[in-house]
Motif scaffolding. Structure first.
Motif, mmCIF file in Angstrom:
data_model
loop_
_atom_site.group_PDB
_atom_site.id
_atom_site.type_symbol
_atom_site.label_atom_id
_atom_site.label_comp_id
_atom_site.label_asym_id
_atom_site.label_seq_id
_atom_site.Cartn_x
_atom_site.Cartn_y
_atom_site.Cartn_z
ATOM 1 N N ASP A 184 0.823 -1.215 0.000
ATOM 2 C CA ASP A 184 0.000 0.000 0.000
ATOM 3 C C ASP A 184 0.857 1.264 0.000
ATOM 4 O O ASP A 184 0.491 2.273 -0.614
ATOM 5 C CB ASP A 184 -0.924 0.020 1.217
ATOM 6 C CG ASP A 184 -2.193 -0.787 0.991
ATOM 7 O OD1 ASP A 184 -2.246 -1.538 -0.006
ATOM 8 O OD2 ASP A 184 -3.129 -0.682 1.811
ATOM 9 N N LEU A 208 1.862 1.874 -3.506
ATOM 10 C CA LEU A 208 0.760 2.120 -4.428
ATOM 11 C C LEU A 208 0.034 3.432 -4.168
ATOM 12 O O LEU A 208 -0.415 4.096 -5.102
ATOM 13 C CB LEU A 208 -0.243 0.963 -4.357
ATOM 14 C CG LEU A 208 0.236 -0.378 -4.903
ATOM 15 C CD1 LEU A 208 -0.787 -1.461 -4.587
ATOM 16 C CD2 LEU A 208 0.469 -0.308 -6.402
ATOM 17 N N GLU A 248 -1.552 5.869 -6.961
ATOM 18 C CA GLU A 248 -2.988 5.842 -7.203
ATOM 19 C C GLU A 248 -3.665 7.164 -6.867
ATOM 20 O O GLU A 248 -4.738 7.459 -7.411
ATOM 21 C CB GLU A 248 -3.616 4.699 -6.406
ATOM 22 C CG GLU A 248 -3.146 3.325 -6.865
ATOM 23 C CD GLU A 248 -3.902 2.181 -6.244
ATOM 24 O OE1 GLU A 248 -3.933 1.108 -6.867
ATOM 25 O OE2 GLU A 248 -4.454 2.353 -5.139
ATOM 26 N N TRP A 273 -7.576 -9.062 -12.288
ATOM 27 C CA TRP A 273 -7.858 -7.982 -11.345
ATOM 28 C C TRP A 273 -8.052 -6.627 -12.016
ATOM 29 O O TRP A 273 -8.683 -5.751 -11.442
ATOM 30 C CB TRP A 273 -6.715 -7.875 -10.326
ATOM 31 C CG TRP A 273 -6.763 -8.882 -9.244
ATOM 32 C CD1 TRP A 273 -7.404 -10.092 -9.268
ATOM 33 C CD2 TRP A 273 -6.148 -8.788 -7.964
ATOM 34 N NE1 TRP A 273 -7.228 -10.764 -8.093
ATOM 35 C CE2 TRP A 273 -6.446 -9.984 -7.261
ATOM 36 C CE3 TRP A 273 -5.367 -7.838 -7.339
ATOM 37 C CZ2 TRP A 273 -5.994 -10.221 -5.971
ATOM 38 C CZ3 TRP A 273 -4.911 -8.074 -6.056
ATOM 39 C CH2 TRP A 273 -5.235 -9.256 -5.381
ATOM 40 N N ALA A 274 -7.500 -6.456 -13.194
ATOM 41 C CA ALA A 274 -7.580 -5.162 -13.877
ATOM 42 C C ALA A 274 -8.762 -5.085 -14.836
ATOM 43 O O ALA A 274 -8.795 -4.239 -15.722
ATOM 44 C CB ALA A 274 -6.280 -4.889 -14.626
ATOM 45 N N SER A 288 -5.305 1.313 -15.048
ATOM 46 C CA SER A 288 -5.270 1.119 -13.596
ATOM 47 C C SER A 288 -4.671 2.347 -12.915
ATOM 48 O O SER A 288 -3.736 2.969 -13.439
ATOM 49 C CB SER A 288 -4.446 -0.123 -13.256
ATOM 50 O OG SER A 288 -5.038 -1.281 -13.803
ATOM 51 N N ASP A 326 -9.478 0.497 -11.157
ATOM 52 C CA ASP A 326 -8.713 -0.642 -10.622
ATOM 53 C C ASP A 326 -7.777 -0.241 -9.486
ATOM 54 O O ASP A 326 -6.572 -0.462 -9.538
ATOM 55 C CB ASP A 326 -7.926 -1.307 -11.769
ATOM 56 C CG ASP A 326 -7.099 -2.500 -11.312
ATOM 57 O OD1 ASP A 326 -7.544 -3.218 -10.406
ATOM 58 O OD2 ASP A 326 -5.994 -2.702 -11.866
ATOM 59 N N TYR A 327 -8.322 0.365 -8.453
ATOM 60 C CA TYR A 327 -7.512 0.735 -7.288
ATOM 61 C C TYR A 327 -7.141 -0.512 -6.498
ATOM 62 O O TYR A 327 -7.967 -1.393 -6.276
ATOM 63 C CB TYR A 327 -8.272 1.715 -6.397
ATOM 64 C CG TYR A 327 -8.397 3.095 -7.001
ATOM 65 C CD1 TYR A 327 -7.471 4.085 -6.718
ATOM 66 C CD2 TYR A 327 -9.439 3.384 -7.882
ATOM 67 C CE1 TYR A 327 -7.583 5.349 -7.280
ATOM 68 C CE2 TYR A 327 -9.551 4.652 -8.456
ATOM 69 C CZ TYR A 327 -8.621 5.626 -8.149
ATOM 70 O OH TYR A 327 -8.724 6.872 -8.726
ATOM 71 N N ARG A 328 -5.887 -0.584 -6.046
ATOM 72 C CA ARG A 328 -5.399 -1.751 -5.303
ATOM 73 C C ARG A 328 -5.115 -1.441 -3.836
ATOM 74 O O ARG A 328 -4.957 -2.350 -3.035
ATOM 75 C CB ARG A 328 -4.107 -2.280 -5.942
ATOM 76 C CG ARG A 328 -4.186 -2.566 -7.432
ATOM 77 C CD ARG A 328 -5.029 -3.782 -7.734
ATOM 78 N NE ARG A 328 -5.126 -4.038 -9.167
ATOM 79 C CZ ARG A 328 -4.303 -4.818 -9.847
ATOM 80 N NH1 ARG A 328 -3.299 -5.412 -9.227
ATOM 81 N NH2 ARG A 328 -4.474 -5.017 -11.133
ATOM 82 N N SER A 329 -4.987 -0.165 -3.467
ATOM 83 C CA SER A 329 -4.616 0.193 -2.095
ATOM 84 C C SER A 329 -5.711 1.017 -1.438
ATOM 85 O O SER A 329 -6.488 1.695 -2.115
ATOM 86 C CB SER A 329 -3.304 0.993 -2.081
ATOM 87 O OG SER A 329 -3.506 2.276 -2.662
ATOM 88 N N GLU A 373 -1.928 -12.199 -1.377
ATOM 89 C CA GLU A 373 -2.446 -10.922 -1.864
ATOM 90 C C GLU A 373 -1.495 -9.781 -1.508
ATOM 91 O O GLU A 373 -1.225 -8.896 -2.339
ATOM 92 C CB GLU A 373 -3.831 -10.660 -1.278
ATOM 93 C CG GLU A 373 -4.485 -9.389 -1.792
ATOM 94 C CD GLU A 373 -5.870 -9.200 -1.237
ATOM 95 O OE1 GLU A 373 -6.228 -8.060 -0.858
ATOM 96 O OE2 GLU A 373 -6.619 -10.209 -1.173
ATOM 97 N N THR A 376 0.412 -7.317 -4.224
ATOM 98 C CA THR A 376 0.333 -5.858 -4.291
ATOM 99 C C THR A 376 1.711 -5.219 -4.106
ATOM 100 O O THR A 376 2.007 -4.194 -4.729
ATOM 101 C CB THR A 376 -0.636 -5.308 -3.236
ATOM 102 O OG1 THR A 376 -0.248 -5.771 -1.931
ATOM 103 C CG2 THR A 376 -2.051 -5.747 -3.521
#
Length: 259
Positions: free
Chosen positions: A58, A61, A65, A102-103, A187, A211-214, A228, A232
Motif C-alpha cells: 500500500d 501504491l 494511485e 484484477w484489472a 489502472s 482498478d484501485y489496489r490500495s 495478496e 500488491t
C-alpha cells in the motif's frame, strides 16, 4: 531487445523471486558455517511474517494511485483510450472464452463511459505481456467481450502493443489534430507512467483511473492474506521500477508525471 531485457530483469527482481534467491544464499552460507546465513534467513522469515499480516505494498501504491483524480464526465473529449492488461489472453485462447483478471475494471469502465459519450471514438490497445506468447492478443478478448455485450460503438482494436510505450506509439495513426483531450483509462497505479508516455508521444490526455489496489492513506488495515499482500507489493515495486526505467530511457515526459 530492450523489451526482453526488461522482462528478464523483472523476473529476477520480483519480491518472491528475490526472496527465493536469498533463501538459497542463506542455506549455502549456513552449510558453509557462516553466521551471516542465519541472519539472512531470519531476515527473510521476518519479512514474510510482516507481509502475512500487513499490506506493505500500500505504501508504494498510494502515491501512484492518488496522483491523478478522475476527469469529470462533463469534460469535452476527442475520444477514449483504454489500455489492455485486464484480460487473461492465454487462458481465454485456451478455453475459448473471455477471461479477465484484477484489472478488468479497465474494460468494465468503458460501458458507463459510452453512455456519457455515445459518439466518442474508442481506442483499445494491448497484445500479450508474456514474451513467450506474443502471437496472442489481449485486445481480441476485449473485442469479443464487447461484441457479446452488444456494444456497437466506434471502437478501434490495436493488437500488437506489448507495453505502455508501444500502446502510445501504435495508436499514433489515430492521433488526429483535435484541441480536445483524450480520456485515458488504465489502472490507477499505472496512470502516472501512462500519462507520461502519452504526453511524450504528443497526446493530450486526461486521466480516468480505475482498478484501485490500495486503501487511502491512513486507512490501511491488517490483511492476513500473504499471497495478496505479496502480489500488491510486487505490483507497486514493478511500477516504481518502470517509472525510473522509462525516465532514464526518455520514454516519459518526467520521472513522476503530475496532473
Amino acid at each position: 531487445m530492450l523489451y526482453y531485457a526488461a522482462k528478464l530483469f523483472w523476473f529476477l527482481m520480483r519480491p518472491e523471486q528475490l526472496c527465493l534467491v536469498l533463501l538459497f544464499f542463506a542455506w549455502w552460507l549456513i552449510r558453509a558455517g557462516r553466521r551471516l546465513g542465519q541472519h539472512l534467513l531470519a531476515g527473510v522469515i521476518l519479512f514474510f511474517a510482516l507481509l502475512s499480516v500487513w499490506p506493505v505494498g500500500d505504501y508504494l501504491l498510494q502515491p501512484l494511485e492518488d496522483r491523478f483524480q478522475r476527469a469529470p464526465l462533463t469534460t469535452d473529449i476527442a475520444g477514449i483510450i483504454v489500455l489492455g492488461g485486464g484480460e487473461e489472453a492465454e487462458l481465454s485462447k485456451a478455453r475459448g472464452t473471455e477471461e479477465f483478471n484484477w484489472a478488468a475494471e479497465r474494460y468494465m469502465a468503458l460501458l458507463p463511459l459510452l453512455q456519457s459519450y455515445p459518439q466518442a471514438k474508442v481506442l483499445v490497445s494491448g497484445a500479450s505481456g508474456n514474451p513467450l506468447a506474443q502471437h496472442i492478443s489481449g485486445a481480441i478478448v476485449a473485442e469479443r467481450w464487447l461484441r457479446d455485450a452488444g456494444v456497437k460503438a466506434d471502437i478501434v482494436f490495436e493488437h500488437k502493443a506489448r507495453n505502455t510505450w508501444e500502446n502510445a506509439s501504435n495508436l499514433q495513426p489515430w492521433h488526429y489534430q483535435d484541441p480536445r483531450p483524450w480520456l485515458l483509462v488504465t489502472s490507477a497505479f499505472h496512470m502516472p507512467r501512462a500519462v507520461g508516455v502519452f504526453r511524450k508521444r504528443g497526446w493530450n490526455v486526461v486521466a480516468y483511473p480505475v482498478d484501485y489496489r490500495s486503501f487511502p492513506p491512513g486507512q490501511s488495515h491488517i490483511n492476513t492474506n500473504l499471497s495478496e499482500n505479496l502480489f500488491t507489493l510486487s505490483v507497486g515495486l514493478r511500477e516504481w521500477v518502470g517509472l525510473l526505467a522509462y525516465h532514464l530511457t526518455g520514454r516519459t515526459s518526467s520521472w513522476l508525471p503530475a496532473p
